[in-house]
Design a protein around this motif. Structure first.
Motif, PDB file in Angstrom:
ATOM      1  N   ASP A 159      34.927  45.361  43.483  1.00 20.47           N
ATOM      2  CA  ASP A 159      33.889  44.964  42.530  1.00 20.47           C
ATOM      3  C   ASP A 159      34.213  43.548  42.052  1.00 20.47           C
ATOM      4  N   LEU A 160      33.864  42.570  42.890  1.00 19.89           N
ATOM      5  CA  LEU A 160      34.275  41.196  42.625  1.00 19.89           C
ATOM      6  C   LEU A 160      33.678  40.652  41.338  1.00 19.89           C
ATOM      7  N   LYS A 161      32.439  40.979  41.068  1.00 19.05           N
ATOM      8  CA  LYS A 161      31.795  40.439  39.859  1.00 19.05           C
ATOM      9  C   LYS A 161      32.542  40.876  38.605  1.00 19.05           C
ATOM     10  N   GLN A 162      32.948  42.143  38.559  1.00 20.08           N
ATOM     11  CA  GLN A 162      33.685  42.630  37.390  1.00 20.08           C
ATOM     12  C   GLN A 162      35.082  42.006  37.338  1.00 20.08           C
ATOM     13  N   ILE A 163      35.704  41.814  38.498  1.00 20.55           N
ATOM     14  CA  ILE A 163      37.021  41.169  38.533  1.00 20.55           C
ATOM     15  C   ILE A 163      36.921  39.742  38.008  1.00 20.55           C
ATOM     16  N   VAL A 164      35.853  39.041  38.403  1.00 19.68           N
ATOM     17  CA  VAL A 164      35.631  37.678  37.905  1.00 19.68           C
ATOM     18  C   VAL A 164      35.473  37.686  36.383  1.00 19.68           C
ATOM     19  N   GLU A 165      34.714  38.642  35.866  1.00 21.97           N
ATOM     20  CA  GLU A 165      34.515  38.719  34.410  1.00 21.97           C
ATOM     21  C   GLU A 165      35.834  38.948  33.683  1.00 21.97           C
ATOM     22  N   ILE A 166      36.689  39.803  34.238  1.00 16.03           N
ATOM     23  CA  ILE A 166      37.995  40.064  33.619  1.00 16.03           C
ATOM     24  C   ILE A 166      38.842  38.794  33.605  1.00 16.03           C
ATOM     25  N   ALA A 167      38.922  38.136  34.767  1.00 13.52           N
ATOM     26  CA  ALA A 167      39.754  36.943  34.880  1.00 13.52           C
ATOM     27  C   ALA A 167      39.220  35.815  33.995  1.00 13.52           C
ATOM     28  N   HIS A 168      37.923  35.587  34.027  1.00 14.96           N
ATOM     29  CA  HIS A 168      37.339  34.486  33.250  1.00 14.96           C
ATOM     30  C   HIS A 168      37.444  34.719  31.750  1.00 14.96           C
ATOM     31  N   SER A 169      37.447  35.985  31.319  1.00 19.60           N
ATOM     32  CA  SER A 169      37.626  36.262  29.887  1.00 19.60           C
ATOM     33  C   SER A 169      38.996  35.813  29.408  1.00 19.60           C
ATOM     34  N   LEU A 170      39.934  35.667  30.355  1.00 22.14           N
ATOM     35  CA  LEU A 170      41.291  35.212  30.038  1.00 22.14           C
ATOM     36  C   LEU A 170      41.499  33.751  30.419  1.00 22.14           C
ATOM     37  N   GLY A 171      40.434  33.102  30.893  1.00 22.59           N
ATOM     38  CA  GLY A 171      40.543  31.701  31.315  1.00 22.59           C
ATOM     39  C   GLY A 171      41.273  31.520  32.622  1.00 22.59           C
ATOM     40  N   LYS A 172      41.274  32.550  33.477  1.00 28.57           N
ATOM     41  CA  LYS A 172      42.001  32.502  34.747  1.00 28.57           C
ATOM     42  C   LYS A 172      41.026  32.343  35.913  1.00 28.57           C
ATOM     43  N   PRO A 173      41.310  31.467  36.862  1.00 26.16           N
ATOM     44  CA  PRO A 173      40.426  31.299  38.013  1.00 26.16           C
ATOM     45  C   PRO A 173      40.561  32.423  39.025  1.00 26.16           C
ATOM     46  N   VAL A 174      39.475  32.651  39.750  1.00 26.65           N
ATOM     47  CA  VAL A 174      39.439  33.657  40.814  1.00 26.65           C
ATOM     48  C   VAL A 174      39.289  32.944  42.149  1.00 26.65           C
ATOM     49  N   LEU A 175      40.252  33.167  43.032  1.00 26.13           N
ATOM     50  CA  LEU A 175      40.258  32.599  44.374  1.00 26.13           C
ATOM     51  C   LEU A 175      39.893  33.707  45.348  1.00 26.13           C
ATOM     52  N   VAL A 176      39.090  33.399  46.343  1.00 24.83           N
ATOM     53  CA  VAL A 176      38.601  34.449  47.242  1.00 24.83           C
ATOM     54  C   VAL A 176      38.845  34.082  48.697  1.00 24.83           C
ATOM     55  N   ASP A 177      39.527  34.987  49.394  1.00 29.32           N
ATOM     56  CA  ASP A 177      39.650  34.903  50.846  1.00 29.32           C
ATOM     57  C   ASP A 177      38.405  35.566  51.418  1.00 29.32           C
ATOM     58  N   GLU A 178      37.459  34.734  51.856  1.00 29.81           N
ATOM     59  CA  GLU A 178      36.188  35.233  52.369  1.00 29.81           C
ATOM     60  C   GLU A 178      36.094  34.971  53.872  1.00 29.81           C
TER      61      GLU A 178
END
Length: 512
Positions: free
Chosen positions: A179-198
């Motif tokens: 669930d990438l969208k929710q993972i992004v929301e969790i990380a961004h709420s902490l000011g952390k970037p999300v990197l994706v191996d696509e």
């Protein structure tokens, strides 16, 4: 002129002008349009060698693009929903490593799924960062590592608040999405970037029936293999960036450390043309791919002894969604391994699948496939199933090795003093090398991890199969490099796992 008109191909146009002008070359490459290697020219054609040139004023330069490469990358960014796009000619490996090096420096932590590609381990070694591994969920029917859950992501950030960010697979190589969208929301709420191996998600964003791409989900960076599924040439990929938590200037600086100064124009122009095709005709092309994939999955699931997962696994732990174009054919009930199925397809039917494991062989349906090609795969698998007299007998146990304990950072292990030992006698030692089946290139053991009997026995099983193991200096994987002096990082806080220093450690006593 609309600079974002997806019909435009500024790089391709510049290359054609260069050839049509009849420019006489006194620059590299030395084959001078194929004249210097006539045997290759006669086989692959003069045109492809005529555009195999090097950076110059009219053709721009990948290290500091200000002209046609810059314009071409801007078109790619717009097509893929990013703010910035960078052409890569060393595959998605270089993109994954650039992402990690952009976010992390020596001693920094980054959260990574344990089933990440070997390129991520290379990124840790290059950056000096230390991984905080998240264990993916395991589907024991298929024997596959699935995705990671938002709950585990939240727990990892709570336990390691100093982590610089998180790397996520979107999707896994078998086509399973977290669930990438929710993972992004969790990380961004902490000011952390999300990197994706696509690497296996390039078509995402070009069809409404496919799951969200990294850029659509709000991720900060993604490395996309345009060559795997979109038609560009092998080794060509894109690095996509959303500005905010990521500074594009930092990204460019990192790429200039590792990117070649002699980037292949053949590869770059293939990215440009693949982008144009998907931007203008992507939905139409993917309609056909999805239709073929649905038909293949339905047909194969009617064959006794075969199983291809689909919507039935959505909602299971670690599976938020699936990529329907990936056909993971499970052969466990035929009494053969996925490797044997791959070998039969190759030797008897002249069909080559993408990858295999002990229980599955994976076929990719792409924009390059036809109904005739897909029918041949399906009917060949039906014949294989009919000829397998053993049914519902597991050749191997479904138990995968438990994740090894990390005692030393990958960089520390890579640069430490090493010795070579027999793999059979390496239990308890700290590995200085990786071992993986390739593809997909997901390590069973990483540098800095303690070698367990489970890992040794699993490697021995894989060695009995027609599977390509790599990672060690010994091509036969009979020997493995381990740390000579067991330097391990001392944890000053057992709750956070923070590292204070190093000490000498003995291998753990074997468990029985």
């Amino acid at each position: 002129m609309n600079i974002y008109d997806q019909n435009r191909t500024p790089l391709f146009d510049a290359l054609r002008r260069y050839v049509e002008d009849g420019t006489i070359s006194f620059h590299v490459p030395g084959h001078k349009g194929g004249n210097g290697i006539p045997e290759l020219r006669d086989y692959i054609g003069e045109r492809v060698l005529s555009i195999d040139v090097n950076g110059m004023e009219d053709l721009d330069n990948i290290c500091n693009p200000i002209n046609v490469i810059k314009e071409s990358q801007q078109l790619a960014a717009r097509a893929f929903g990013a703010d910035q796009a960078y052409y890569l000619v060393n595959g998605t490996t270089s993109g994954v490593q650039a992402m990690i090096m952009t976010v992390c420096g020596p001693g920094d932590k980054i959260i990574i799924p344990r089933n990440a590609h070997k390129s991520a381990i290379g990124g840790l070694i290059l950056s000096g960062a230390s991984p905080v591994y998240i264990q993916p969920e395991i589907n024991y029917h298929s024997g596959m590592a699935m995705g990671i859950t938002p709950e585990r992501v939240k727990k990892a950030f709570n336990e390691h608040p100093d982590a610089k960010g998180i790397l996520v697979l979107n999707p896994t190589y078998y086509g399973v999405f977290s669930d990438l969208k929710q993972i992004v929301e969790i990380a961004h709420s902490l000011g952390k970037p999300v990197l994706v191996d696509e690497a296996h998600g390039a078509p995402l964003g070009f069809h409404p029936e496919l799951p969200l791409s990294a850029m659509e989900a709000g991720a900060d960076m993604s490395a996309v293999s345009t060559h795997k599924l979109l038609g560009s040439m092998t080794q060509s990929s894109l690095l996509l960036v959303k500005q905010g938590l990521i500074d594009p200037k930092k990204v460019k600086g990192v790429l200039n450390l590792t990117q070649t100064t002699s980037a292949s124009y053949v590869l770059m122009v293939s990215i440009e043309l693949a982008r144009k095709q998907m931007a203008l005709k992507g939905k139409e092309l993917l309609d056909k791919v999805l239709e073929l994939s649905r038909w293949a999955r339905e047909e194969l699931n009617q064959v006794d002894g075969l199983y291809v997962f689909g919507d039935d696994i959505k909602g299971q732990p670690g599976c938020y969604d699936i990529d329907p174009t990936k056909i993971a054919i499970n052969v466990r009930n035929l009494g053969i391994s996925g490797y044997e199925a791959e070998r039969l397809l190759r030797k008897k039917y002249r069909i080559q699948t993408e990858l295999s494991d002990l229980f599955n062989t994976l076929a990719l349906i792409t924009i390059g496939d036809t109904r005739e090609r897909v029918e041949r795969l399906v009917y060949s698998m039906k014949e294989i199933a009919d000829e397998c007299r053993i049914k519902n007998v597991l050749k191997y146990s479904m138990n995968l090795p438990a994740p090894p304990e990390m005692l030393v950072s990958p960089r520390e292990a890579f640069y430490s003093e090493k010795k070579s030992v027999l793999l059979e006698e390496a239990e308890g030692e700290i590995s200085a090398e990786m071992i993986m089946a390739y593809p997909p290139g997901i390590p069973l053991i990483c540098p800095g991890e303690r070698i367990t009997r489970e890992v040794i026995d699993y490697v021995k099983i894989l060695k009995k199969e027609p599977c390509q193991l790599q990672g060690t200096e010994d091509p036969e994987i009979n020997y493995i490099k381990v740390l000579s002096r067991h330097l391990v990082l001392v944890r000053s806080d057992s709750d956070t796992g923070d590292w204070e220093g190093i000490r000498t450690a003995r291998p753990a006593a074997p468990s029985f």
